[in-house]
Design a protein around this motif. Structure first.
Motif, PDB file in Angstrom:
ATOM      1  N   VAL A 275      43.906  30.790 -41.742  1.00  0.00           N
ATOM      2  CA  VAL A 275      43.508  31.159 -40.382  1.00  0.00           C
ATOM      3  C   VAL A 275      44.710  30.921 -39.480  1.00  0.00           C
TER       4      VAL A 275
ATOM      5  N   GLU B  85      46.351  27.906 -36.470  1.00  0.00           N
ATOM      6  CA  GLU B  85      45.668  26.875 -37.244  1.00  0.00           C
ATOM      7  C   GLU B  85      44.571  26.177 -36.459  1.00  0.00           C
ATOM      8  N   SER B  86      44.734  26.025 -35.162  1.00  0.00           N
ATOM      9  CA  SER B  86      43.688  25.420 -34.334  1.00  0.00           C
ATOM     10  C   SER B  86      43.207  26.462 -33.325  1.00  0.00           C
TER      11      SER B  86
ATOM     12  N   ILE C 274      42.283  36.107 -39.858  1.00  0.00           N
ATOM     13  CA  ILE C 274      41.778  35.439 -41.054  1.00  0.00           C
ATOM     14  C   ILE C 274      42.310  36.218 -42.246  1.00  0.00           C
TER      15      ILE C 274
ATOM     16  N   GLN D 114      32.509  22.903 -35.446  1.00  0.00           N
ATOM     17  CA  GLN D 114      32.877  23.074 -36.854  1.00  0.00           C
ATOM     18  C   GLN D 114      32.275  24.369 -37.398  1.00  0.00           C
TER      19      GLN D 114
ATOM     20  N   ALA E 249      36.405  27.468 -46.422  1.00  0.00           N
ATOM     21  CA  ALA E 249      37.055  26.421 -45.647  1.00  0.00           C
ATOM     22  C   ALA E 249      36.216  26.104 -44.421  1.00  0.00           C
TER      23      ALA E 249
ATOM     24  N   ILE F 199      36.533  24.929 -40.454  1.00  0.00           N
ATOM     25  CA  ILE F 199      37.545  25.043 -39.408  1.00  0.00           C
ATOM     26  C   ILE F 199      36.969  24.522 -38.098  1.00  0.00           C
ATOM     27  N   TRP F 200      37.790  23.819 -37.340  1.00  0.00           N
ATOM     28  CA  TRP F 200      37.361  23.273 -36.057  1.00  0.00           C
ATOM     29  C   TRP F 200      37.878  24.175 -34.953  1.00  0.00           C
ATOM     30  N   VAL F 201      36.966  24.708 -34.134  1.00  0.00           N
ATOM     31  CA  VAL F 201      37.319  25.593 -33.017  1.00  0.00           C
ATOM     32  C   VAL F 201      37.201  24.786 -31.730  1.00  0.00           C
TER      33      VAL F 201
END
Length: 134
Positions: free
Chosen positions: A30, A33-34, A43, A89, A101, A103-105
């Motif tokens: 992604v 990354e953040s 993606i 999350q 995976a 991922i934290w948005v």
């Protein structure tokens, strides 16, 4: 008869395990990354698959499932663009594979307005008999 039943059970177990063993394996990337809510992210899945497209399942923090198609952009590379609508999350997984995976948005940073003390009285203060500064 007992041996034949045991052999049948082994065949059924082997057939049930075959699709899981033949699952597509790869890596999910992604960018950035953040990610931030409302901003576009790319993606990308790097995997060996014969399909022209892969289906990506995106699960929000509240449990809402969205499905997005990944299209082949190069040999062994599939890609799509997405906008996350909520912070928290998120879970990304490619359907029918072991690729996934968490991922934290993040929320976008909110700038604070500059502090400027008012030297003139507001209309509400005058009408309600509040404090009036000279």
């Amino acid at each position: 008869m007992l041996v034949r039943g045991a052999a049948f059970g082994l065949v059924v177990a082997a057939l049930a395990a075959a699709p899981a063993g033949a699952a597509v394996r790869g890596r999910l990337v992604v960018r950035p990354e953040s990610p931030v809510v409302g901003k576009r992210v790319m993606i990308e899945v790097r995997a060996t698959a014969k399909a022209r497209r892969l289906r990506l399942e995106i699960v929000s923090p509240t449990g809402v499932l969205r499905q997005v198609w990944l299209r082949r952009v190069a040999p062994e590379r599939f890609s799509t663009a997405y906008h996350f609508v909520d912070d928290g999350q998120w879970l990304l997984r490619v359907r029918g594979s072991r690729i996934g995976a968490g991922i934290w948005v993040q929320q976008p940073p909110a700038p604070l307005p500059p502090f400027r003390p008012s030297t003139q009285p507001s209309l509400n203060a005058l009408l309600q008999g509040g404090l009036v500064f000279p």
